[in-house]
Structures are given as structure tokens and as C-alpha cells.
Write a protein that holds these residues in place. Structure first.
Motif, PDB file in Angstrom:
ATOM      1  N   PRO A 187       0.829  -1.209   0.000  1.00 19.47           N
ATOM      2  CA  PRO A 187       0.000   0.000   0.000  1.00 19.47           C
ATOM      3  C   PRO A 187       0.861   1.256   0.000  1.00 19.47           C
ATOM      4  CG  PRO A 187      -0.787  -1.585   1.626  1.00 19.47           C
ATOM      5  CD  PRO A 187       0.541  -2.081   1.160  1.00 19.47           C
ATOM      6  N   ALA A 188       0.510   2.210  -0.843  1.00 25.76           N
ATOM      7  CA  ALA A 188       1.325   3.418  -0.977  1.00 25.76           C
ATOM      8  C   ALA A 188       0.487   4.552  -1.522  1.00 25.76           C
ATOM      9  CB  ALA A 188       2.518   3.158  -1.897  1.00 25.76           C
ATOM     10  N   PHE A 189       0.980   5.762  -1.332  1.00 24.81           N
ATOM     11  CA  PHE A 189       0.392   6.940  -1.957  1.00 24.81           C
ATOM     12  C   PHE A 189       1.490   7.985  -2.099  1.00 24.81           C
ATOM     13  CE2 PHE A 189      -0.055   7.712   2.584  1.00 24.81           C
ATOM     14  CZ  PHE A 189       0.289   9.047   2.734  1.00 24.81           C
ATOM     15  N   ALA A 190       1.273   8.958  -2.958  1.00 25.75           N
ATOM     16  CA  ALA A 190       2.229  10.045  -3.156  1.00 25.75           C
ATOM     17  C   ALA A 190       1.581  11.358  -2.739  1.00 25.75           C
ATOM     18  CB  ALA A 190       2.671  10.122  -4.614  1.00 25.75           C
ATOM     19  N   GLU A 191       2.342  12.154  -2.006  1.00 26.06           N
ATOM     20  CA  GLU A 191       1.834  13.438  -1.540  1.00 26.06           C
ATOM     21  C   GLU A 191       2.923  14.490  -1.694  1.00 26.06           C
ATOM     22  OE1 GLU A 191      -1.031  13.902   2.000  1.00 26.06           O
ATOM     23  OE2 GLU A 191       0.929  14.407   2.837  1.00 26.06           O
ATOM     24  N   ASP A 192       2.591  15.556  -2.397  1.00 26.09           N
ATOM     25  CA  ASP A 192       3.558  16.636  -2.649  1.00 26.09           C
ATOM     26  C   ASP A 192       4.865  16.103  -3.230  1.00 26.09           C
ATOM     27  OD1 ASP A 192       1.702  18.402  -1.668  1.00 26.09           O
ATOM     28  OD2 ASP A 192       2.571  18.488   0.335  1.00 26.09           O
ATOM     29  N   GLY A 193       4.751  15.103  -4.124  1.00 27.64           N
ATOM     30  CA  GLY A 193       5.921  14.576  -4.805  1.00 27.64           C
ATOM     31  C   GLY A 193       6.721  13.562  -4.015  1.00 27.64           C
ATOM     32  N   VAL A 194       6.263  13.203  -2.808  1.00 31.20           N
ATOM     33  CA  VAL A 194       6.950  12.217  -1.980  1.00 31.20           C
ATOM     34  C   VAL A 194       6.101  10.960  -1.890  1.00 31.20           C
ATOM     35  CG1 VAL A 194       7.847  11.679   0.325  1.00 31.20           C
ATOM     36  CG2 VAL A 194       8.137  13.973  -0.629  1.00 31.20           C
ATOM     37  N   THR A 195       6.705   9.808  -2.125  1.00 31.86           N
ATOM     38  CA  THR A 195       6.000   8.538  -2.045  1.00 31.86           C
ATOM     39  C   THR A 195       6.076   7.982  -0.632  1.00 31.86           C
ATOM     40  OG1 THR A 195       6.504   8.008  -4.352  1.00 31.86           O
ATOM     41  CG2 THR A 195       5.879   6.177  -2.934  1.00 31.86           C
ATOM     42  N   TYR A 196       4.917   7.620  -0.101  1.00 28.01           N
ATOM     43  CA  TYR A 196       4.819   7.001   1.214  1.00 28.01           C
ATOM     44  C   TYR A 196       4.368   5.555   1.053  1.00 28.01           C
ATOM     45  CZ  TYR A 196       4.876  11.700   3.289  1.00 28.01           C
ATOM     46  OH  TYR A 196       5.223  12.964   3.669  1.00 28.01           O
ATOM     47  N   VAL A 197       4.902   4.665   1.883  1.00 29.07           N
ATOM     48  CA  VAL A 197       4.469   3.275   1.879  1.00 29.07           C
ATOM     49  C   VAL A 197       4.092   2.871   3.292  1.00 29.07           C
ATOM     50  CG1 VAL A 197       5.856   2.575  -0.109  1.00 29.07           C
ATOM     51  CG2 VAL A 197       6.827   2.409   2.188  1.00 29.07           C
ATOM     52  N   GLN A 198       3.218   1.883   3.373  1.00 28.14           N
ATOM     53  CA  GLN A 198       2.832   1.357   4.672  1.00 28.14           C
ATOM     54  C   GLN A 198       4.008   0.574   5.256  1.00 28.14           C
ATOM     55  OE1 GLN A 198      -0.531  -1.668   6.167  1.00 28.14           O
ATOM     56  NE2 GLN A 198      -1.285  -0.051   4.812  1.00 28.14           N
ATOM     57  N   LEU A 199       4.370   0.877   6.483  1.00 27.94           N
ATOM     58  CA  LEU A 199       5.589   0.358   7.087  1.00 27.94           C
ATOM     59  C   LEU A 199       5.602  -1.161   7.215  1.00 27.94           C
ATOM     60  CD1 LEU A 199       8.305   0.842   8.525  1.00 27.94           C
ATOM     61  CD2 LEU A 199       7.016   1.080  10.663  1.00 27.94           C
ATOM     62  N   VAL A 200       4.536  -1.742   7.745  1.00 27.16           N
ATOM     63  CA  VAL A 200       4.528  -3.185   8.020  1.00 27.16           C
ATOM     64  C   VAL A 200       4.732  -4.011   6.753  1.00 27.16           C
ATOM     65  CG1 VAL A 200       3.134  -5.121   8.845  1.00 27.16           C
ATOM     66  CG2 VAL A 200       3.216  -2.985  10.156  1.00 27.16           C
ATOM     67  N   PRO A 201       3.971  -3.774   5.667  1.00 30.15           N
ATOM     68  CA  PRO A 201       4.227  -4.540   4.444  1.00 30.15           C
ATOM     69  C   PRO A 201       5.630  -4.321   3.878  1.00 30.15           C
ATOM     70  CG  PRO A 201       2.065  -3.518   4.348  1.00 30.15           C
ATOM     71  CD  PRO A 201       2.775  -2.931   5.531  1.00 30.15           C
ATOM     72  N   LEU A 202       6.171  -3.111   4.033  1.00 28.58           N
ATOM     73  CA  LEU A 202       7.532  -2.843   3.565  1.00 28.58           C
ATOM     74  C   LEU A 202       8.534  -3.725   4.302  1.00 28.58           C
ATOM     75  CD1 LEU A 202       9.645  -1.080   2.010  1.00 28.58           C
ATOM     76  CD2 LEU A 202       9.607   0.460   3.986  1.00 28.58           C
ATOM     77  N   LEU A 203       8.427  -3.779   5.629  1.00 27.34           N
ATOM     78  CA  LEU A 203       9.353  -4.572   6.427  1.00 27.34           C
ATOM     79  C   LEU A 203       9.176  -6.063   6.168  1.00 27.34           C
ATOM     80  CD1 LEU A 203       9.186  -2.639   9.817  1.00 27.34           C
ATOM     81  CD2 LEU A 203      10.989  -2.548   8.103  1.00 27.34           C
TER      82      LEU A 203
END
Length: 262
Positions: free
Chosen positions: A36-52
Motif C-alpha cells: 500500500p502506498a500513496f504520493a503526496e507533494d511529490g513524496v512517495t509514502y508506503v505502509q511500514l509493516v508490508p515494507l518490512l
């Protein structure tokens, strides 16, 4: 009076109808797995738990009182406090692109800086293509090489931030990979081809016990954490003018007290 207030009321209604920040849909895969992810003001954010989980299968614990997520990674304990512009690696602060966010009771982190700290490469080719995250290949070295890497980092950058110490480690590793320098960490540290390369070798502070942060920085530099790019040189302008470096090499970045050059 009512007529005079109408423009203000209309303006307020329009402002409320517009999102405070521009948000874009974005697809992110970590080692081929979508997260899960989204981009805000040109920065991509991802959900921490799935990333780890995708990078190492690391479990995450949420502390509601501290508003912080914690995970035991392969190299360090990662703490992610929300609404803060940093994360902690074994208690040492590491600045991130943006603050971690809490959304629908899930922690989201700025992808590029957190993935980098975890030894992962982020490949962005455009908003229409998935952002691909993959684990970097680790640099293998001997115990002797690791011994001297810890000590040169500590001697050159004691008192610097974790990122500043990793950057010194990056320079050492970059030199090993370059055909301009010796091909082992130990030989790079003690290189005397054009004179002693590192001041701690001359003043013998290279032999002092390294700090815990320096040992972690050495591990992270070997794991592929990259904060200094392709830098091969650095100097502290408070102690050196770096005339040859300034005249002959390309400036890369400044971290703490050190300027880094390719």
C-alpha cells in the motif's frame, strides 16, 4: 452586512472543498510484492509493516502511548515515531525526507529514505510505472577490513550524525570499488600512494576503539545504505581548505561538518 460577508463565506467554502495537499495514486512493489502506498507533494509514502515484511519478514510492534512503531531488522532495532522527521536505528537518529504519518491506524513512511536505511534500492521511472524496491547487494569483506572500517569511520567522524558516519563509510567502499584505489578496505585506509590519505592514520587515532554508532554505520555502509552517492573524497572545511579536491573533483553533498566530492 450579510452581503459583505458572502465573499468570505464563499471563499471559506471553496478552501474547505480543496484538499490541503495534493495526493496521487502510485503503485509500489517491494521485491515484486505490491505494498500500500500513496504520493503526496511529490513524496512517495508506503505502509511500514508490508515494507518490512517484504524486505526481511520483520515483525512490527505498535506502541500507542509513544505513538511509535518498532521492528527488529537484520542489523538494528528500528523505531518509527509518527509526526517526526526522523527514525531511530538502535537509538541513533536518522533523518528522513518527511515525517512518518498515521493513516487509518496504519504507519506510513517516506519510501526513499527509509528504504535506503534498510539497504534497499528505489527505482522510479515515472508515475505511470510501479516504483520498484529491491534489496541491494551487500559488500563482502574480511573481519580485518570490518575492523578498520569501523575505526576509520569513528576517527574521521566521531560526533557526526549516523548519516554523516555512513557517508564516510560510503567513501571507503566507493574507493574499494574504484580502479583508482586499492581493492580492499584495509589497503584503502592505509593507502600511501599519494601520501597518507586519511589524517587518523597519521595521528594514530585510527587505533582508538570505535563508538557503537560507528560500528553500526560500518554495517550499514556495507549493506548498501547510500548517503554520499559516488563520492571518493571528503574534507572538513574547518580544518582543511581542500584546494586540490575543490579544483579537481565534482561536489556531491555536505553532511554535518564534511563536504563530499566525486
Amino acid at each position: 452586512m450579510i452581503i459583505k460577508r458572502l465573499p468570505g463565506l464563499l471563499l471559506a467554502a471553496l478552501l474547505l472543498s480543496v484538499p490541503a495537499r495534493a495526493e496521487d495514486a502510485v503503485k509500489v512493489t517491494v521485491e515484486g510484492e505490491p505494498v500500500p502506498a500513496f504520493a503526496e507533494d511529490g513524496v512517495t509514502y508506503v505502509q511500514l509493516v508490508p515494507l518490512l515484511e517484504a524486505l526481511g519478514g520483520w515483525e512490527t510492534v505498535w506502541d500507542p502511548a509513544a505513538r511509535s512503531a518498532t521492528a527488529e531488522t537484520a542489523l538494528f532495532t528500528l523505531e518509527v515515531p509518527v509526526q517526526q522527521g526522523y527514525v531511530l536505528a538502535d537509538g541513533y537518529s536518522y533523518e528522513t525526507d518527511r515525517m512518518a504519518l498515521l493513516r487509518e491506524e496504519r504507519t506510513y513512511v517516506p519510501l526513499r529514505s527509509v528504504a535506503n536505511l534498510l539497504g534497499a534500492q528505489v527505482d522510479f521511472t515515472g508515475w505511470e510505472e510501479p516504483v520498484a524496491v529491491r534489496v541491494r547487494e551487500q559488500m563482502i569483506c574480511t573481519e580485518e577490513d570490518f575492523y578498520w572500517l569501523c575505526r576509520i569511520i569513528s576517527a574521521e567522524s566521531k560526533g557526526e550524525s549516523l548519516a554523516g558516519q555512513i557517508a564516510v563509510g560510503n567513501v571507503i567502499c566507493n574507493r574499494v570499488a574504484s580502479d583508482q584505489f586499492p581493492d580492499t578496505i584495509t589497503d584503502v585506509v592505509f593507502d600511501r600512494k599519494d601520501g597518507v590519505q586519511f589524517e587518523p592514520v597519521s595521528n594514530q587515532t585510527i587505533f582508538l576503539e570505535p563508538t557503537g554508532q560507528s560500528v553500526l554505520a560500518a554495517h550499514l555502509a556495507l549493506a548498501g545504505v547510500d548517503v554520499a552517492g559516488e563520492s571518493l573524497y571528503f574534507f572538513n572545511p574547518a580544518y582543511s581548505q581542500g584546494l586540490w579536491v575543490r579544483a579537481n573533483r565534482t561536489y556531491c553533498t555536505t553532511i554535518g561538518c564534511h563536504m563530499f566530492y566525486q
